[in-house]
Design an enzyme around this catalytic site. Sequence first.
Site, PDB file in Angstrom:
ATOM      1  N   PRO A  33      -2.993   3.144 -12.907  1.00  0.00           N
ATOM      2  CA  PRO A  33      -3.669   3.667 -11.714  1.00  0.00           C
ATOM      3  C   PRO A  33      -4.326   2.533 -10.926  1.00  0.00           C
ATOM      4  O   PRO A  33      -5.086   1.747 -11.472  1.00  0.00           O
ATOM      5  CB  PRO A  33      -4.743   4.602 -12.283  1.00  0.00           C
ATOM      6  N   GLU A  34      -3.985   2.437  -9.661  1.00  0.00           N
ATOM      7  CA  GLU A  34      -4.572   1.431  -8.779  1.00  0.00           C
ATOM      8  C   GLU A  34      -5.606   2.117  -7.886  1.00  0.00           C
ATOM      9  O   GLU A  34      -5.788   3.330  -7.959  1.00  0.00           O
ATOM     10  CB  GLU A  34      -3.461   0.788  -7.937  1.00  0.00           C
ATOM     11  N   ARG A  74      -3.111   5.493 -23.719  1.00  0.00           N
ATOM     12  CA  ARG A  74      -3.302   4.128 -24.234  1.00  0.00           C
ATOM     13  C   ARG A  74      -4.766   3.801 -24.529  1.00  0.00           C
ATOM     14  O   ARG A  74      -5.059   2.770 -25.107  1.00  0.00           O
ATOM     15  CB  ARG A  74      -2.694   3.110 -23.268  1.00  0.00           C
ATOM     16  N   ARG A 120     -10.148 -23.991  -1.829  1.00  0.00           N
ATOM     17  CA  ARG A 120      -9.550 -23.505  -3.089  1.00  0.00           C
ATOM     18  C   ARG A 120      -8.103 -23.952  -3.229  1.00  0.00           C
ATOM     19  O   ARG A 120      -7.291 -23.775  -2.324  1.00  0.00           O
ATOM     20  CB  ARG A 120      -9.593 -21.971  -3.146  1.00  0.00           C
TER      21      ARG A 120
END
Length: 272
Positions: free
Chosen positions: A2-3, A110, A153
């Site tokens: 699930p995002e 899970r 970065r």
Amino acid sequence: MPELPEVETTRRGITPHLSGVEITDVIVRNRRLRYPVSKTLDQISGDRFVDVRRRAKYLILDLETAGSLIVHLGMSGSLRLSDPAIELKKHDHVILELSNGKQLRFHDPRRFGIYLHLPVENPLEHRLLSKLGPEPLSDDFDLPHLKLACRGRKAPIKQVIMDNKVVVGVGNIYASEALFRAGIRPTIAAGRLSGPRLGRLVESIREVLHESIEQGGTTLRDFVNSDGEPGYFSQRLFVYDRFADPCRVCQTPIRQKVMGQRSTYWCPNCQK
Ligand code: ZN
């Protein structure tokens, strides 16, 4: 997994069925999730839900008197309203019986999910939530913010936008798709991207998440009264999981590389 859009869709799906509704019983069938289910959960019986919020991929279920619940769906979890007549499934770990005759079932094969009860603490100040970066769909996530996060970065841009301290909820699929839309190669050092390109990336991240949430709107019923597996929706993907397939824009075969243990996909022609 699930995002953010699935979590937001869950929030929208369950909220109308929970507001003002009393919890009449608490059944914990298995406490062993990513962290043990809070022992104090039994105390919420008799309380009422007042609101359901989302922060990153956490759902915050606010109670009238006994604080709040923090729920995370982990790798395989779902939180759905169900008719009590529908038989419980093996991995339905936490069940709340409600005064409207329904049950709120937390299902997680899970068991990487989280189900915590915070009786008094402000959930936003809980250690799991307090250090999170801005919400991608809020005004706090804008070009100046991303510019600052990328300045100097050397890390690949994909890694930066997937960092929860920079912006929350941009998982592997959405990072890959947003970078394709912005025409940015995932491997490029974040510090090398110009302001206009980062501006396009901010917009692309918002777009892919918005569209996915809108699509989720059509499957809201899957989160209510359903006994099937969660119906996570798949957007029309341009690069993710399309290794060697032709780019939908230019027909060039999509490339794949493992970066930070995640598969990354891009079109070598459309993304520079
Ligand atoms: Zn292409």
